[in-house]
Design an enzyme around this catalytic site. Structure first.
Site, short mmCIF file in Angstrom:
data_model
loop_
_atom_site.label_atom_id
_atom_site.label_comp_id
_atom_site.label_asym_id
_atom_site.label_seq_id
_atom_site.Cartn_x
_atom_site.Cartn_y
_atom_site.Cartn_z
N PRO A 270 0.78 -1.25 0.00
CA PRO A 270 0.00 0.00 0.00
C PRO A 270 0.81 1.29 0.00
CG PRO A 270 0.07 -0.91 2.20
CD PRO A 270 0.77 -1.91 1.31
N CYS A 271 1.47 1.59 -1.12
CA CYS A 271 2.20 2.85 -1.20
C CYS A 271 1.25 4.05 -1.23
CB CYS A 271 3.12 2.86 -2.42
SG CYS A 271 2.28 2.53 -3.99
#
Length: 214
Positions: free
Chosen positions: A179-180
């Site tokens: 989850p950047c």
């Protein structure tokens, strides 16, 4: 005369066949598509999925782990993603929806608000060692939380490397699953996301993300 007419007709049929072949070739060769129960002999199997946050390519590698979850808004982006897979994982890349079915199901559940974490195994074959170090820190940023590029840089012991951290996240080969999108600017502003800022905003709103320390 009869033999000549038959020969002329045969020649005409062959000419038409050549014309159809040339027309098909001019439109571009189609990538091979494997049935959902096949694909075991290919090194990389991929599928393209339409989602509420955009068009996403999913691909698994030789070991069955997810090597790519990449936004491909148009055919040019898709071709770039396929070339990246061919260069970084294996030149044997085929379209095989069955091989990415698990990842596709989990992504759909996540985007529907029915899942908070992904269980599909991930292989960072397309990431550099530094990118792997940065992406590895995302596990500490849980669902509904967010952090900053600066905080990640400090966590890596490189406080002045926030730009390098941002570049590493921008090249994340496994978006959403890693989850950047939970990483924002120090001011809280949404910046730099491969799927576009609208997709990043929608993901954070889905999670009800609150500011993290950073």
């Amino acid at each position: 005369m009869g033999e000549q007419r038959v020969a002329d007709e045969r020649s005409g049929d062959e000419g038409a066949a050549v014309g159809r072949l040339r027309a098909a070739t001019s439109e571009g060769l189609r990538r091979p598509v494997l049935p959902t129960t096949a694909g075991a002999g290919a090194d990389v199997g991929f599928s393209v999925r339409e989602t509420v946050i955009g068009r996403v390519l999913l691909a698994d590698g030789p070991g069955g782990a997810l090597v790519a979850s990449t936004f491909v808004p148009d055919d040019a982006a898709l071709e770039r993603a396929l070339r990246r897979l061919a260069a970084g994982v294996s030149p044997r890349v085929v379209e095989a929806p069955g091989r990415t079915a698990r990842a596709a199901d989990e992504l759909e559940e996540y985007l529907a608000g029915q899942r908070r974490a992904f269980d599909v195994p991930v292989d960072l074959a397309l990431a550099t060692p530094f990118q792997r170090a940065v992406l590895g820190r995302l596990a500490a940023v849980g669902y509904g939380r967010r952090t900053t590029y600066g905080a990640l840089a400090r966590d890596l012991g490189r406080a002045s490397a926030s730009r390098a951290v941002g570049a590493a996240l921008g090249a994340n080969p496994v978006c959403v699953v890693l989850p950047c999108h939970r990483v924002v600017a120090g001011s809280g502003a949404l910046t730099g996301y491969a799927g576009g800022l609208d997709a990043k905003r929608r993901l954070l709103e889905l999670e009800g993300a609150a500011p993290d320390a950073g």
